[in-house]
Design a protein around this motif. Structure first.
Motif, PDB file in Angstrom:
ATOM      1  N   LYS A  60       0.826  -1.199   0.000  1.00  0.00           N
ATOM      2  CA  LYS A  60       0.000   0.000   0.000  1.00  0.00           C
ATOM      3  C   LYS A  60       0.863   1.253   0.000  1.00  0.00           C
ATOM      4  CE  LYS A  60      -3.389   2.584   2.697  1.00  0.00           C
ATOM      5  NZ  LYS A  60      -4.230   2.624   3.915  1.00  0.00           N
ATOM      6  N   ASN A  61       1.878   1.278   0.866  1.00  0.00           N
ATOM      7  CA  ASN A  61       2.755   2.443   0.941  1.00  0.00           C
ATOM      8  C   ASN A  61       3.505   2.665  -0.360  1.00  0.00           C
ATOM      9  OD1 ASN A  61       1.954   2.883   3.580  1.00  0.00           O
ATOM     10  ND2 ASN A  61       3.664   1.757   4.466  1.00  0.00           N
ATOM     11  N   PHE A  62       3.974   1.585  -0.965  1.00  0.00           N
ATOM     12  CA  PHE A  62       4.700   1.702  -2.225  1.00  0.00           C
ATOM     13  C   PHE A  62       3.767   2.224  -3.315  1.00  0.00           C
ATOM     14  CE2 PHE A  62       6.182   0.220  -6.325  1.00  0.00           C
ATOM     15  CZ  PHE A  62       7.536   0.544  -6.287  1.00  0.00           C
ATOM     16  N   THR A  63       2.553   1.698  -3.344  1.00  0.00           N
ATOM     17  CA  THR A  63       1.578   2.109  -4.352  1.00  0.00           C
ATOM     18  C   THR A  63       1.275   3.602  -4.251  1.00  0.00           C
ATOM     19  OG1 THR A  63       0.542  -0.086  -4.308  1.00  0.00           O
ATOM     20  CG2 THR A  63      -0.745   1.705  -5.262  1.00  0.00           C
ATOM     21  N   VAL A  64       1.044   4.056  -3.028  1.00  0.00           N
ATOM     22  CA  VAL A  64       0.753   5.475  -2.818  1.00  0.00           C
ATOM     23  C   VAL A  64       1.928   6.334  -3.273  1.00  0.00           C
ATOM     24  CG1 VAL A  64       0.328   7.256  -1.073  1.00  0.00           C
ATOM     25  CG2 VAL A  64      -0.871   5.063  -0.935  1.00  0.00           C
ATOM     26  N   SER A  65       3.143   5.953  -2.876  1.00  0.00           N
ATOM     27  CA  SER A  65       4.333   6.717  -3.262  1.00  0.00           C
ATOM     28  C   SER A  65       4.497   6.740  -4.774  1.00  0.00           C
ATOM     29  CB  SER A  65       5.579   6.106  -2.613  1.00  0.00           C
ATOM     30  OG  SER A  65       5.506   6.175  -1.213  1.00  0.00           O
ATOM     31  N   TYR A  66       4.229   5.605  -5.409  1.00  0.00           N
ATOM     32  CA  TYR A  66       4.380   5.526  -6.860  1.00  0.00           C
ATOM     33  C   TYR A  66       3.381   6.435  -7.571  1.00  0.00           C
ATOM     34  CZ  TYR A  66       4.679   3.627 -11.571  1.00  0.00           C
ATOM     35  OH  TYR A  66       4.850   3.499 -12.932  1.00  0.00           O
ATOM     36  N   LEU A  67       2.127   6.391  -7.139  1.00  0.00           N
ATOM     37  CA  LEU A  67       1.084   7.203  -7.779  1.00  0.00           C
ATOM     38  C   LEU A  67       1.351   8.696  -7.611  1.00  0.00           C
ATOM     39  CD1 LEU A  67      -2.060   5.130  -6.713  1.00  0.00           C
ATOM     40  CD2 LEU A  67      -1.036   5.234  -8.985  1.00  0.00           C
ATOM     41  N   VAL A  68       1.863   9.061  -6.445  1.00  0.00           N
ATOM     42  CA  VAL A  68       2.184  10.465  -6.203  1.00  0.00           C
ATOM     43  C   VAL A  68       3.387  10.888  -7.038  1.00  0.00           C
ATOM     44  CG1 VAL A  68       3.001  12.134  -4.480  1.00  0.00           C
ATOM     45  CG2 VAL A  68       1.200  10.493  -3.888  1.00  0.00           C
ATOM     46  N   GLY A  69       4.420  10.031  -7.043  1.00  0.00           N
ATOM     47  CA  GLY A  69       5.652  10.381  -7.744  1.00  0.00           C
ATOM     48  C   GLY A  69       5.570  10.290  -9.248  1.00  0.00           C
ATOM     49  N   SER A  70       4.886   9.256  -9.763  1.00  0.00           N
ATOM     50  CA  SER A  70       4.859   9.029 -11.212  1.00  0.00           C
ATOM     51  C   SER A  70       3.737   9.771 -11.926  1.00  0.00           C
ATOM     52  CB  SER A  70       4.727   7.528 -11.507  1.00  0.00           C
ATOM     53  OG  SER A  70       5.834   6.822 -10.994  1.00  0.00           O
ATOM     54  N   LEU A  71       2.607   9.985 -11.225  1.00  0.00           N
ATOM     55  CA  LEU A  71       1.463  10.619 -11.874  1.00  0.00           C
ATOM     56  C   LEU A  71       1.113  11.984 -11.269  1.00  0.00           C
ATOM     57  CD1 LEU A  71      -0.853   7.506 -12.279  1.00  0.00           C
ATOM     58  CD2 LEU A  71       0.478   8.650 -14.048  1.00  0.00           C
ATOM     59  N   GLY A  72       1.780  12.322 -10.174  1.00  0.00           N
ATOM     60  CA  GLY A  72       1.508  13.615  -9.555  1.00  0.00           C
ATOM     61  C   GLY A  72       0.161  13.703  -8.878  1.00  0.00           C
ATOM     62  N   LEU A  73      -0.388  12.558  -8.482  1.00  0.00           N
ATOM     63  CA  LEU A  73      -1.692  12.566  -7.825  1.00  0.00           C
ATOM     64  C   LEU A  73      -1.568  13.056  -6.386  1.00  0.00           C
ATOM     65  CD1 LEU A  73      -3.139   9.119  -8.992  1.00  0.00           C
ATOM     66  CD2 LEU A  73      -3.565  11.367  -9.983  1.00  0.00           C
ATOM     67  N   PRO A  74      -2.584  13.746  -5.879  1.00  0.00           N
ATOM     68  CA  PRO A  74      -2.581  14.126  -4.464  1.00  0.00           C
ATOM     69  C   PRO A  74      -2.528  12.868  -3.597  1.00  0.00           C
ATOM     70  CG  PRO A  74      -4.299  15.297  -5.668  1.00  0.00           C
ATOM     71  CD  PRO A  74      -3.778  14.248  -6.584  1.00  0.00           C
ATOM     72  N   LYS A  75      -1.919  12.962  -2.425  1.00  0.00           N
ATOM     73  CA  LYS A  75      -1.728  11.787  -1.588  1.00  0.00           C
ATOM     74  C   LYS A  75      -3.052  11.134  -1.202  1.00  0.00           C
ATOM     75  CE  LYS A  75       0.607  10.089   2.547  1.00  0.00           C
ATOM     76  NZ  LYS A  75       1.444  10.427   3.730  1.00  0.00           N
ATOM     77  N   ASN A  76      -4.040  11.954  -0.831  1.00  0.00           N
ATOM     78  CA  ASN A  76      -5.318  11.356  -0.422  1.00  0.00           C
ATOM     79  C   ASN A  76      -5.993  10.645  -1.593  1.00  0.00           C
ATOM     80  OD1 ASN A  76      -5.869  13.740  -1.790  1.00  0.00           O
ATOM     81  ND2 ASN A  76      -7.691  14.211  -0.584  1.00  0.00           N
ATOM     82  N   HIS A  77      -5.782  11.163  -2.806  1.00  0.00           N
ATOM     83  CA  HIS A  77      -6.310  10.534  -4.008  1.00  0.00           C
ATOM     84  C   HIS A  77      -5.607   9.197  -4.232  1.00  0.00           C
ATOM     85  CE1 HIS A  77      -7.831  11.481  -8.341  1.00  0.00           C
ATOM     86  NE2 HIS A  77      -8.222  10.298  -7.900  1.00  0.00           N
TER      87      HIS A  77
END
Length: 428
Positions: A60-77
């Protein structure tokens, strides 16, 4: 006919049911050539060919970090998406993003696709996703057309079979680009019979009625819903249209789903249950128009809910008034009704009639609205800041958080008191 009913026109014209039946039997689509090649045995329950990976907190933590870093999504998103899909390695998601960019998808489109259909990040690029995108391009469409259509309904990439994908793709293309109804008013051969064919035909009829794309596409890719079958769909649609539901609203779809899911016998049984509680048939259908889920509870649930209200001191007439004014009240659990009524009436001392007059209060969240506001009111009472009587229940609860805070917290000149009240409100 389409010119009469499209985009939310009044429903006097919708009485011409025979015209609608003609449309259902004789629609002509721009994608008819590709449709005719689809087999009648194609399944509407086209299973997504992308499987979830089940991992723990690390994933879960890796997924969140990846989505934020690679796609620029807000953390809560990103955290919300991580509840639907998780991965511990970036190699496959990287391959998916690289492939999408190679086919011309913008970062904005990719973010939208991942948000709508996060499992695409786990797709097999070589065996599944790549071949599907290449197939769609090979049919003659442009790269910009491909990105527009897939971005609109990304879940079509989870469908199996080239013929099935073609049907979905062409319907979406036609819906996105067509601005007239002329081709639907001409005769054509009837659609071949089959689940997928029925689904496409029925969704096209809803399109004729002016249903928004967002709702149409949701029906198109869903594995269930009211758009299967033929005769039952026609009968249910006729009933909902004649009731006057607006096809451009989500409530129309909700009503259609419920009517199609219930037999005439079941509907009659539920109407009779309400009649025994003092409703006449007209009342039942008036309430149904406000809240279609009014017919969802079982007869047993309806009667149990009545007993709950009566046990709390409501009379039968007051119960009927509550339901007429707040139909959702019939769907609340016994525990919810008891907790809210006991707090508001027994502990806060609002009269029961206040709830009868303002039953929507029963639908508000205990944690987010009712308890915090009650605590602020309780803090003000001993300070003599509310006068000799409780404010009306509607004045306290039927307003936004901002308005409530302005009325009971921020208006005070004593800043220490404001801080104290804000602490009480926030702590709740």
């Amino acid at each position: 006919m389409c010119s009469l009913i499209l985009h939310g026109k009044r429903f006097g014209e919708l009485q011409k049911w025979r015209n609608l039946r003609f449309v259902m039997q004789s629609n002509a689509f721009a994608f008819s050539n590709s449709f005719s090649s689809a087999t009648a045995t194609a399944s509407v329950a086209d299973a997504d060919d992308v499987s979830l990976v089940s991992v723990g907190l690390k994933g879960k933590n890796f997924t969140v970090s990846y989505l934020v870093g690679s796609l620029g999504l807000p953390k809560n998103h990103a955290e919300s998406i991580s509840k639907k899909v998780r991965f511990e390695d970036k190699s496959n998601p990287d391959s998916v993003l690289k492939l999408l960019r190679k086919h011309g998808f913008t970062d904005t489109q990719i973010s939208s696709i991942v948000t709508s259909y996060p499992r695409l990040l786990l797709a097999d690029v070589k065996k599944s996703l790549g071949p599907k995108l290449q197939f769609l391009l090979s049919r003659g469409g442009s790269s910009s057309e491909l990105t527009e259509i897939v971005s609109s309904v990304p879940r079509i990439l989870g469908k199996r079979g080239q013929k099935t994908i073609s049907v979905y793709y062409d319907f979406i293309k036609d819906t996105l680009h067509d601005t007239t109804c002329s081709k639907y008013e001409t005769s054509c051969q009837s659609f071949p019979q089959g689940n997928l064919e029925n689904k496409i035909r029925n969704v096209s009829v809803l399109r004729e009625l002016g249903m928004p794309r967002k709702l149409l596409f949701r029906l198109l890719i869903s594995g269930d819903g009211p758009v299967f079958g033929k005769e039952k769909f026609e009968e249910s649609l006729k009933k909902v249209v004649e009731m006057g539901f607006n096809p451009t609203s989500a409530k129309f779809l909700e009503a259609l789903t419920i009517v199609q899911g219930l037999s005439d016998k079941t509907i009659e049984e539920k109407v009779n249950a309400y009649k025994r509680l003092g409703f006449d048939v007209g009342d039942v259908w008036t309430v149904f128009k406000r809240w279609p889920n009014f017919l969802t509870p079982s007869e047993k649930k309806i009667l149990n809910t009545v007993e709950t209200y009566l046990g709390l001191g409501f009379s039968r007439d007051e119960f009927a008034m509550v339901v007429r004014r707040f139909p959702q009240g019939i769907g609340l659990s016994a525990e919810t009704i008891k907790k809210k009524t006991e707090l508001l009436v027994k502990k806060m001392n609002w009269p029961l009639k206040a709830l009868v007059s303002n039953p929507a209060v029963l639908g508000y969240s205990m944690e987010k609205r009712i308890v915090p506001r009650c605590n602020v009111i309780n803090a003000l009472i001993p300070k003599g800041l509310l006068g000799s009587e409780l404010p009306s229940i509607s004045y306290v609860f039927i307003c936004s958080n901002e308005v409530f805070l302005d009325r009971y917290v921020k208006k005070h000149e004593d800043k220490k008191l404001v801080t104290e009240l804000m602490t009480i409100y926030s702590a709740s």
